[in-house]
Design a protein around this motif. Sequence first.
Motif, PDB file in Angstrom:
ATOM      1  N   UNK A   1       2.488   4.322  -2.085  1.00 28.07           N
ATOM      2  CA  UNK A   1       3.709   4.883  -1.502  1.00 28.07           C
ATOM      3  C   UNK A   1       3.428   5.493  -0.138  1.00 28.07           C
ATOM      4  N   UNK A   2       4.292   5.193   0.811  1.00 22.93           N
ATOM      5  CA  UNK A   2       4.078   5.607   2.198  1.00 22.93           C
ATOM      6  C   UNK A   2       4.499   7.043   2.473  1.00 22.93           C
ATOM      7  N   UNK A   3       4.903   7.769   1.437  1.00 19.84           N
ATOM      8  CA  UNK A   3       5.191   9.200   1.620  1.00 19.84           C
ATOM      9  C   UNK A   3       3.918   9.977   1.911  1.00 19.84           C
ATOM     10  N   UNK A   4       2.785   9.368   1.589  1.00 18.69           N
ATOM     11  CA  UNK A   4       1.487   9.984   1.862  1.00 18.69           C
ATOM     12  C   UNK A   4       0.670   9.057   2.754  1.00 18.69           C
ATOM     13  N   UNK A   5      -0.127   9.621   3.666  1.00 21.12           N
ATOM     14  CA  UNK A   5      -0.959   8.765   4.524  1.00 21.12           C
ATOM     15  C   UNK A   5      -2.103   8.147   3.733  1.00 21.12           C
ATOM     16  N   UNK A   6      -2.606   7.023   4.223  1.00 17.21           N
ATOM     17  CA  UNK A   6      -3.795   6.433   3.620  1.00 17.21           C
ATOM     18  C   UNK A   6      -5.003   7.308   3.954  1.00 17.21           C
ATOM     19  N   UNK A   7      -5.736   7.690   2.939  1.00 17.93           N
ATOM     20  CA  UNK A   7      -6.934   8.502   3.130  1.00 17.93           C
ATOM     21  C   UNK A   7      -8.146   7.684   2.705  1.00 17.93           C
ATOM     22  N   UNK A   8      -9.338   8.233   2.934  1.00 15.52           N
ATOM     23  CA  UNK A   8     -10.550   7.561   2.461  1.00 15.52           C
ATOM     24  C   UNK A   8     -10.501   7.393   0.948  1.00 15.52           C
ATOM     25  N   UNK A   9      -9.978   8.405   0.253  1.00 14.65           N
ATOM     26  CA  UNK A   9      -9.893   8.348  -1.204  1.00 14.65           C
ATOM     27  C   UNK A   9      -8.947   7.239  -1.659  1.00 14.65           C
ATOM     28  N   UNK A  10      -7.768   7.161  -1.051  1.00 14.97           N
ATOM     29  CA  UNK A  10      -6.811   6.135  -1.461  1.00 14.97           C
ATOM     30  C   UNK A  10      -7.290   4.740  -1.064  1.00 14.97           C
TER      31      UNK A  10
END
Length: 349
Positions: free
Chosen positions: A7-16
């Motif tokens: 879901x794009x409500x959250x930024x892509x992180x190293x974890x995701x």
Amino acid sequence: MKGLAVYLSEPLTDESTNRLIQMRDLGFTSIFTSLHIPEDDSSLYTSRLQELGRLAQQLEMELVADIAPKSLAALGKTWDDAGSLTEWGVTGLRVDYGVTPKQIADLSKQLMVALNASTLTAEELDAMKAEGLVLEQVEAWHNFYPRPETGLDQDWFNAKNRWLREQGIRVQAFIPGDGQRRGPLHATLPTLEDHRGQAPFACYLELQTSVDRILIGDPGLSASTMKQFAAYQEGIIVLRATGQSDDPLLTHVQTNRLDPARDVIRSVESRSSGRPDSGLLEPAALSDRPVGSITIDNLRYGRYAGELQLTKRDLAADERVNVIGRVIEADRPLLQQIGPGGRFQIEWC
């Protein structure tokens, strides 16, 4: 074919990003994202979608976006040039309201188009075909249902899927996750109400024969569920169970007999090992054998002594049978998925 939601409500992180890589290694080849959730900030859609698209291309994963006219405009696109989203790594669009039959037909000539499986009618499908719909580029996707008690009825779902497949259309459905849950209700995101809050792997196996693509609606899976998906790539069903045993055999991969019993799963390996002197085979206290019980026949069963079984239905206590554990409730539906020659492994909790 299986996939997951991002879901794009959250930024892509190293974890995701690492999670996506892990899921790809487990055979997940599709990513679903939604672009028209009201509480999301549409100004972030473009950059986040492009970043997700690049990652999907790197991992050789499909990326299907749920889109509506308003969110399409936020991306600087119209229905006339929506096909250019392939340049961002998008491989398919899920469309619903606000799109004409001609627009859908035109899109199907450029990328995969997912229609609303639950609401699609024969008349609508005929209208799209009249406009030149490329049926090979069309799938029918069911919704997920965040609010409890609103998921689809199983019988209706099965009947709808039969009709869709008769039209030559592949079908998709969502199953819940058991890790991080998506708000605002955090009540899991299944297509079927029967699946709400159930174990994802069991839901996945149940849907395999009735749909062509299965997506996990919630953002996360637990480590133990990921282990189940990993083992299944080798054809092994992992059953989580409570109980205690020091016997190494009880942690190894087992095989159900080719002549499957009605009431129990019978381990081929346990019979062939033959452990007549094992302390495990001394008679234990009498215990009922409800569904999911893990048992070993004791010395009183003569030549059957040492046989490991898992009960598929409630059985009465038997002085010749020791109950050593039980499959956890969430995994008991998996017992019906272990057919003749099926391989399974007990993971003791």
